[in-house]
Design a protein around this motif. Structure first.
Motif, PDB file in Angstrom:
ATOM      1  N   GLY A 190      12.634  -0.121 -18.837  1.00  0.00           N
ATOM      2  CA  GLY A 190      13.964   0.435 -19.081  1.00  0.00           C
ATOM      3  C   GLY A 190      14.448   1.207 -17.876  1.00  0.00           C
ATOM      4  N   ASP A 191      15.073   2.351 -18.136  1.00  0.00           N
ATOM      5  CA  ASP A 191      15.677   3.115 -17.043  1.00  0.00           C
ATOM      6  C   ASP A 191      14.715   4.116 -16.403  1.00  0.00           C
ATOM      7  OD1 ASP A 191      15.501   4.941 -19.084  1.00  0.00           O
ATOM      8  OD2 ASP A 191      17.658   5.310 -19.253  1.00  0.00           O
ATOM      9  N   GLN A 192      13.416   4.054 -16.753  1.00  0.00           N
ATOM     10  CA  GLN A 192      12.455   4.947 -16.114  1.00  0.00           C
ATOM     11  C   GLN A 192      12.399   4.655 -14.617  1.00  0.00           C
ATOM     12  OE1 GLN A 192      11.795   2.730 -18.602  1.00  0.00           O
ATOM     13  NE2 GLN A 192      10.083   3.450 -19.873  1.00  0.00           N
ATOM     14  N   VAL A 193      12.380   5.704 -13.814  1.00  0.00           N
ATOM     15  CA  VAL A 193      12.351   5.565 -12.361  1.00  0.00           C
ATOM     16  C   VAL A 193      10.952   5.901 -11.850  1.00  0.00           C
ATOM     17  CG1 VAL A 193      13.334   6.373 -10.183  1.00  0.00           C
ATOM     18  CG2 VAL A 193      14.798   6.145 -12.202  1.00  0.00           C
ATOM     19  N   VAL A 194      10.426   5.021 -11.029  1.00  0.00           N
ATOM     20  CA  VAL A 194       9.114   5.250 -10.417  1.00  0.00           C
ATOM     21  C   VAL A 194       9.305   6.117  -9.179  1.00  0.00           C
ATOM     22  CG1 VAL A 194       7.088   4.153  -9.419  1.00  0.00           C
ATOM     23  CG2 VAL A 194       8.350   3.001 -11.254  1.00  0.00           C
ATOM     24  N   ARG A 195       8.434   7.127  -9.025  1.00  0.00           N
ATOM     25  CA  ARG A 195       8.521   8.047  -7.901  1.00  0.00           C
ATOM     26  C   ARG A 195       7.225   8.045  -7.105  1.00  0.00           C
ATOM     27  NH1 ARG A 195      13.728   8.431  -6.982  1.00  0.00           N
ATOM     28  NH2 ARG A 195      14.919   9.327  -8.720  1.00  0.00           N
ATOM     29  N   GLU A 226       1.639 -10.166  -8.083  1.00  0.00           N
ATOM     30  CA  GLU A 226       1.627  -9.914  -6.641  1.00  0.00           C
ATOM     31  C   GLU A 226       3.027  -9.572  -6.153  1.00  0.00           C
ATOM     32  OE1 GLU A 226      -0.389  -9.308  -3.102  1.00  0.00           O
ATOM     33  OE2 GLU A 226      -1.129  -9.603  -5.155  1.00  0.00           O
ATOM     34  N   LEU A 227       4.031 -10.254  -6.678  1.00  0.00           N
ATOM     35  CA  LEU A 227       5.416  -9.932  -6.346  1.00  0.00           C
ATOM     36  C   LEU A 227       5.748  -8.501  -6.756  1.00  0.00           C
ATOM     37  CD1 LEU A 227       8.417 -10.670  -5.641  1.00  0.00           C
ATOM     38  CD2 LEU A 227       8.619 -11.459  -8.018  1.00  0.00           C
ATOM     39  N   LEU A 228       5.398  -8.141  -7.978  1.00  0.00           N
ATOM     40  CA  LEU A 228       5.730  -6.810  -8.487  1.00  0.00           C
ATOM     41  C   LEU A 228       4.981  -5.716  -7.746  1.00  0.00           C
ATOM     42  CD1 LEU A 228       5.912  -7.459 -12.335  1.00  0.00           C
ATOM     43  CD2 LEU A 228       7.736  -7.560 -10.640  1.00  0.00           C
ATOM     44  N   ARG A 229       3.749  -6.005  -7.325  1.00  0.00           N
ATOM     45  CA  ARG A 229       2.982  -5.020  -6.559  1.00  0.00           C
ATOM     46  C   ARG A 229       3.777  -4.544  -5.336  1.00  0.00           C
ATOM     47  NH1 ARG A 229      -2.504  -4.195  -6.235  1.00  0.00           N
ATOM     48  NH2 ARG A 229      -2.992  -6.188  -7.222  1.00  0.00           N
ATOM     49  N   GLY A 230       4.421  -5.494  -4.664  1.00  0.00           N
ATOM     50  CA  GLY A 230       5.193  -5.152  -3.482  1.00  0.00           C
ATOM     51  C   GLY A 230       6.520  -4.482  -3.774  1.00  0.00           C
ATOM     52  N   GLU A 231       6.953  -4.500  -5.034  1.00  0.00           N
ATOM     53  CA  GLU A 231       8.235  -3.910  -5.409  1.00  0.00           C
ATOM     54  C   GLU A 231       8.096  -2.513  -6.003  1.00  0.00           C
ATOM     55  OE1 GLU A 231      11.253  -5.125  -4.855  1.00  0.00           O
ATOM     56  OE2 GLU A 231      10.414  -6.916  -3.869  1.00  0.00           O
ATOM     57  N   VAL A 232       6.863  -2.039  -6.178  1.00  0.00           N
ATOM     58  CA  VAL A 232       6.656  -0.683  -6.713  1.00  0.00           C
ATOM     59  C   VAL A 232       6.879   0.309  -5.575  1.00  0.00           C
ATOM     60  CG1 VAL A 232       4.993   0.926  -7.727  1.00  0.00           C
ATOM     61  CG2 VAL A 232       5.102  -1.439  -8.534  1.00  0.00           C
ATOM     62  N   LYS A 233       8.098   0.851  -5.546  1.00  0.00           N
ATOM     63  CA  LYS A 233       8.518   1.787  -4.490  1.00  0.00           C
ATOM     64  C   LYS A 233       9.298   2.927  -5.120  1.00  0.00           C
ATOM     65  CE  LYS A 233       9.087  -2.188  -1.399  1.00  0.00           C
ATOM     66  NZ  LYS A 233      10.056  -3.036  -0.684  1.00  0.00           N
ATOM     67  N   ASP A 234       9.371   4.025  -4.405  1.00  0.00           N
ATOM     68  CA  ASP A 234      10.116   5.180  -4.896  1.00  0.00           C
ATOM     69  C   ASP A 234      11.555   4.785  -5.236  1.00  0.00           C
ATOM     70  OD1 ASP A 234      10.282   8.216  -5.184  1.00  0.00           O
ATOM     71  OD2 ASP A 234      11.947   7.816  -3.817  1.00  0.00           O
ATOM     72  N   GLY A 235      11.978   5.066  -6.466  1.00  0.00           N
ATOM     73  CA  GLY A 235      13.351   4.803  -6.892  1.00  0.00           C
ATOM     74  C   GLY A 235      13.540   3.535  -7.705  1.00  0.00           C
ATOM     75  N   GLY A 246       3.886   9.068  -5.694  1.00  0.00           N
ATOM     76  CA  GLY A 246       2.837   9.825  -6.361  1.00  0.00           C
ATOM     77  C   GLY A 246       2.503   9.306  -7.738  1.00  0.00           C
ATOM     78  N   ASP A 247       3.347   8.426  -8.280  1.00  0.00           N
ATOM     79  CA  ASP A 247       3.084   7.839  -9.600  1.00  0.00           C
ATOM     80  C   ASP A 247       2.102   6.684  -9.480  1.00  0.00           C
ATOM     81  OD1 ASP A 247       4.937   9.535 -10.784  1.00  0.00           O
ATOM     82  OD2 ASP A 247       6.537   8.031 -10.844  1.00  0.00           O
ATOM     83  N   ILE A 248       1.455   6.376 -10.607  1.00  0.00           N
ATOM     84  CA  ILE A 248       0.755   5.103 -10.739  1.00  0.00           C
ATOM     85  C   ILE A 248       1.398   4.348 -11.897  1.00  0.00           C
ATOM     86  CG2 ILE A 248      -1.392   5.880  -9.703  1.00  0.00           C
ATOM     87  CD1 ILE A 248      -2.595   6.106 -12.505  1.00  0.00           C
ATOM     88  N   VAL A 249       1.537   3.034 -11.723  1.00  0.00           N
ATOM     89  CA  VAL A 249       2.231   2.193 -12.701  1.00  0.00           C
ATOM     90  C   VAL A 249       1.323   1.048 -13.118  1.00  0.00           C
ATOM     91  CG1 VAL A 249       4.319   0.877 -13.198  1.00  0.00           C
ATOM     92  CG2 VAL A 249       4.385   2.696 -11.484  1.00  0.00           C
ATOM     93  N   SER A 250       1.028   0.979 -14.399  1.00  0.00           N
ATOM     94  CA  SER A 250       0.258  -0.148 -14.929  1.00  0.00           C
ATOM     95  C   SER A 250       1.214  -1.230 -15.395  1.00  0.00           C
ATOM     96  CB  SER A 250      -0.632   0.309 -16.092  1.00  0.00           C
ATOM     97  OG  SER A 250      -1.606   1.229 -15.646  1.00  0.00           O
ATOM     98  N   ILE A 251       1.022  -2.440 -14.885  1.00  0.00           N
ATOM     99  CA  ILE A 251       1.905  -3.567 -15.195  1.00  0.00           C
ATOM    100  C   ILE A 251       1.074  -4.664 -15.850  1.00  0.00           C
ATOM    101  CG2 ILE A 251       3.512  -5.273 -14.286  1.00  0.00           C
ATOM    102  CD1 ILE A 251       3.872  -3.428 -11.831  1.00  0.00           C
ATOM    103  N   ASP A 252       1.413  -4.987 -17.081  1.00  0.00           N
ATOM    104  CA  ASP A 252       0.746  -6.036 -17.843  1.00  0.00           C
ATOM    105  C   ASP A 252       1.710  -7.208 -17.952  1.00  0.00           C
ATOM    106  OD1 ASP A 252      -0.938  -7.460 -19.494  1.00  0.00           O
ATOM    107  OD2 ASP A 252      -1.141  -5.897 -21.006  1.00  0.00           O
TER     108      ASP A 252
END
Length: 271
Positions: free
Chosen positions: A87-92, A25-34, A94-100
């Protein structure tokens, strides 16, 4: 052999599951551009350890020339299906991010995954996420004392096939869980000829379908962990840990124990 748990052991798995739920739940709120996946990983480690638990994934595996997993979470972006190394991958946008994410509390494990949208996403991606999450709940609802394990994969596949032309990833699926993260039995996300063992009270299973917008074929990258779609199509991944108790199902990684979603499917939940 399948490990059967007592109610007291399930209670410890519930504590581990809540650590995972709060962290996701914490990480869900941190998935932002950059944001970088390394930043998400650091936040996850702080969250898990601050709750008196230990990350399940960090240092997992290795040996025989294969690297141990270096992260606390698996972070997989777009065409990455599972086991993405932070790692150093940047979320932008329009992306979707799967977090396990996995955590150990007093020797017992919790394991769950979510797929999160960053900003506005293509409607096809939003539908992929919806179908993947709902297929997980369909699989969870198929867990029943005395029934065959393959009912789970049958339920997932039957639901997905009614929703559209999605690829159901094979070779990566759910699993038994408890005093270890990965245990027998292997839980397929599709029908198989083998009906599997009978499910029984005391079992705990991690149910985790992975769907793609294209074909089901996968490729493992040279890092020895990251699994991507062969055709480059986007993928989604959802997972919960589920305990089969005498009182009903207990989704140990859901805040409400799964009661709301299971009630909608007519399935009894642990009180």
């Amino acid at each position: 052999m399948v490990e059967l748990k007592t109610e007291e052991q399930f209670a410890l798995m519930r504590e581990a599951g809540l650590v995972v739920a709060r962290t996701l739940e914490l990480l869900r709120g941190e998935v932002k551009d950059g944001v970088t996946t390394a930043r998400l990983d650091a936040l996850a480690e702080d969250s898990i350890r601050s709750q008196g638990a230990v990350p399940s994934f960090k240092g997992y595996g290795g040996g025989h020339g294969a690297p141990a997993f270096p992260g606390v979470i698996c972070a997989s972006i777009n065409h990455e299906i599972v086991h993405g190394i932070p790692g150093d991958q940047v979320v932008r946008d329009g992306d979707i991010v799967s977090i396990d994410c996995g955590a150990i509390y007093q020797g017992w494990h919790g394991d769950a995954a979510i797929t999160v949208a960053c900003g506005g996403i293509d409607p096809a991606l939003a539908e992929l996420m919806r179908v993947t999450e709902e297929s997980m709940w369909q699989g969870i609802a198929a867990i029943k004392d005395g029934d065959r394990l393959n009912n789970i994969g049958r339920a997932i596949q039957s639901y997905v096939r009614k929703q559209g032309l999605y690829g159901i990833v094979e070779g990566y699926g759910g699993h038994g869980i408890g005093s270890q993260m990965h245990m027998d039995p292997l839980v397929f996300n599709h029908r198989t000829m083998d009906r599997g063992p009978r499910m029984q009270v005391g079992m705990a299973l991690a149910i985790e379908p992975m769907l793609t917008l294209g074909h089901k074929q996968t490729v493992e990258l040279d890092d020895g962990w990251t699994v991507v779609t062969r055709d480059g199509s986007s993928a989604a991944h959802f997972e919960h840990t589920v305990a089969l108790t005498a009182q009903g199902l207990w989704v140990t990684t859901a805040f409400d124990g799964g009661k709301e979603r299971l009630a909608a499917l007519g399935v009894p939940a642990h009180p």
